[in-house]
Design a protein around this motif. Structure first.
Motif, mmCIF file in Angstrom:
data_model
loop_
_atom_site.group_PDB
_atom_site.id
_atom_site.type_symbol
_atom_site.label_atom_id
_atom_site.label_comp_id
_atom_site.label_asym_id
_atom_site.label_seq_id
_atom_site.Cartn_x
_atom_site.Cartn_y
_atom_site.Cartn_z
ATOM 1 N N THR A 104 -38.613 -35.419 -15.719
ATOM 2 C CA THR A 104 -38.262 -34.640 -16.905
ATOM 3 C C THR A 104 -37.233 -33.579 -16.511
ATOM 4 O O THR A 104 -37.412 -32.874 -15.511
ATOM 5 N N PRO A 105 -36.136 -33.457 -17.265
ATOM 6 C CA PRO A 105 -35.136 -32.437 -16.937
ATOM 7 C C PRO A 105 -35.721 -31.026 -16.952
ATOM 8 O O PRO A 105 -36.603 -30.711 -17.759
ATOM 9 N N VAL A 106 -35.228 -30.208 -16.057
ATOM 10 C CA VAL A 106 -35.661 -28.810 -15.939
ATOM 11 C C VAL A 106 -34.565 -27.935 -16.542
ATOM 12 O O VAL A 106 -33.419 -27.977 -16.092
ATOM 13 N N HIS A 107 -34.923 -27.152 -17.549
ATOM 14 C CA HIS A 107 -33.921 -26.268 -18.154
ATOM 15 C C HIS A 107 -33.671 -25.086 -17.225
ATOM 16 O O HIS A 107 -34.604 -24.453 -16.727
ATOM 17 N N THR A 108 -32.412 -24.794 -16.985
ATOM 18 C CA THR A 108 -32.033 -23.686 -16.115
ATOM 19 C C THR A 108 -30.749 -23.060 -16.647
ATOM 20 O O THR A 108 -30.288 -23.401 -17.737
ATOM 21 N N THR A 109 -30.198 -22.130 -15.876
ATOM 22 C CA THR A 109 -28.968 -21.465 -16.302
ATOM 23 C C THR A 109 -27.864 -21.716 -15.282
ATOM 24 O O THR A 109 -28.124 -22.034 -14.116
ATOM 25 N N ILE A 110 -26.654 -21.549 -15.734
ATOM 26 C CA ILE A 110 -25.510 -21.672 -14.833
ATOM 27 C C ILE A 110 -25.646 -20.668 -13.695
ATOM 28 O O ILE A 110 -25.410 -20.989 -12.520
ATOM 29 N N ASN A 111 -26.059 -19.452 -14.017
ATOM 30 C CA ASN A 111 -26.186 -18.414 -12.993
ATOM 31 C C ASN A 111 -27.226 -18.778 -11.949
ATOM 32 O O ASN A 111 -27.018 -18.572 -10.739
ATOM 33 N N ASP A 112 -28.363 -19.328 -12.380
ATOM 34 C CA ASP A 112 -29.407 -19.711 -11.417
ATOM 35 C C ASP A 112 -28.908 -20.808 -10.479
ATOM 36 O O ASP A 112 -29.197 -20.788 -9.276
ATOM 37 N N LEU A 113 -28.171 -21.765 -11.005
ATOM 38 C CA LEU A 113 -27.626 -22.823 -10.151
ATOM 39 C C LEU A 113 -26.618 -22.251 -9.160
ATOM 40 O O LEU A 113 -26.598 -22.623 -7.978
ATOM 41 N N ARG A 114 -25.793 -21.324 -9.609
ATOM 42 C CA ARG A 114 -24.782 -20.715 -8.745
ATOM 43 C C ARG A 114 -25.412 -19.911 -7.610
ATOM 44 O O ARG A 114 -24.792 -19.695 -6.570
ATOM 45 N N ASN A 115 -26.646 -19.465 -7.817
ATOM 46 C CA ASN A 115 -27.318 -18.649 -6.807
ATOM 47 C C ASN A 115 -28.166 -19.457 -5.826
ATOM 48 O O ASN A 115 -28.794 -18.882 -4.934
ATOM 49 N N MET A 116 -28.185 -20.773 -5.977
ATOM 50 C CA MET A 116 -28.955 -21.602 -5.044
ATOM 51 C C MET A 116 -28.257 -21.665 -3.686
ATOM 52 O O MET A 116 -27.030 -21.621 -3.599
ATOM 53 N N THR A 117 -29.067 -21.758 -2.648
ATOM 54 C CA THR A 117 -28.540 -21.781 -1.284
ATOM 55 C C THR A 117 -28.134 -23.190 -0.889
ATOM 56 O O THR A 117 -28.883 -24.152 -1.118
ATOM 57 N N VAL A 118 -26.954 -23.322 -0.295
ATOM 58 C CA VAL A 118 -26.529 -24.620 0.238
ATOM 59 C C VAL A 118 -27.397 -24.944 1.454
ATOM 60 O O VAL A 118 -27.455 -24.144 2.398
ATOM 61 N N PRO A 119 -28.102 -26.078 1.453
ATOM 62 C CA PRO A 119 -29.087 -26.346 2.506
ATOM 63 C C PRO A 119 -28.500 -26.639 3.887
ATOM 64 O O PRO A 119 -29.214 -26.567 4.884
ATOM 65 N N GLY A 120 -27.229 -27.022 3.950
ATOM 66 C CA GLY A 120 -26.658 -27.390 5.246
ATOM 67 C C GLY A 120 -25.173 -27.639 5.126
ATOM 68 O O GLY A 120 -24.589 -27.511 4.046
ATOM 69 N N PRO A 121 -24.550 -28.001 6.241
ATOM 70 C CA PRO A 121 -23.103 -28.253 6.221
ATOM 71 C C PRO A 121 -22.770 -29.497 5.405
ATOM 72 O O PRO A 121 -23.565 -30.433 5.311
#
Length: 207
Positions: free
Chosen positions: A57-74
């Motif tokens: 099921t899709p999870v509703h989120t915001t553009i800002n929350d996605l932008r603040n996610m940490t890149v897990p690796g190179p």
């Protein structure tokens, strides 16, 4: 020399017969993750099973929350899906305003539709819709959903508004559903962490 040239020509013709020309218009960098044809795509399905044909099921989120996610690796050209990150293991739903779009046509890009979506605070995110002919290895129902998103976009923006090789401007409220995907930031509107909605699995026009 003639025999070598003849052999090369026959080899090229053989490749063209074996693979559709459109295959060569598709992308390369993390491409199997971009079009959900990677072995780890099962994480987008219920019970981690592609065979169920039932997506999470899709999870509703915001553009800002996605932008603040940490890149897990190179990131490299063949970096596999980050299964240790909720960003690339969930299907997200965001609301925003589509402000620009273009077709990254085969002459200069990977044939995606490149969309720029902005939130009410001016934060932007890139979303991309691949071409149907680049989805031959994408499992169902993802393949049909992505193709339907492209058809829906074409129906909304037709005629003089049709996506082309240069950016076109609009001010259209949208709801976009798709997987999170980390790309290397490569455009002024890219999120600082490079996250995108790629591929778009559904686009709704809210105006």
């Amino acid at each position: 020399m003639k025999s070598i040239r003849r052999f090369s020509l026959l080899t090229i013709l053989g490749l063209l017969l074996a693979f559709p020309v459109t295959v060569f218009l598709c992308g390369t960098e993390r491409w199997n993750v971009k079009v959900c044809s990677d072995p780890q795509v099962k994480v987008l399905f219920q019970n981690n099973s592609v065979a169920t044909h039932q997506l999470k099921t899709p999870v509703h989120t915001t553009i800002n929350d996605l932008r603040n996610m940490t890149v897990p690796g190179p990131l490299a050209i063949h970096t596999p899906r980050f299964v240790n990150s909720q960003a690339e293991t969930n299907i997200w739903e965001i609301d925003g305003t589509l402000i620009e779009y273009k077709w990254e046509n085969g002459a200069t890009g990977d044939d995606d539709y490149h969309l720029i979506v902005r939130d009410s605070n001016g934060k932007t995110l890139v979303a991309e819709i691949p071409r149907q002919t680049c989805l031959s290895a994408t499992p169902q129902p993802l393949r049909n959903l992505i193709a339907q998103a492209r058809v829906a976009f074409d129906a909304k923006f037709s005629g003089s508004a049709q996506a082309a090789g240069t950016f076109k401007f609009t001010n259209t409220k949208v709801r976009i559903t798709g997987q999170g995907f980390f790309d290397r930031p490569h455009a002024s509107a890219s999120a600082p962490n490079g996250i995108e909605i790629h591929p778009v699995m559904k686009i709704e026009f809210l105006n």
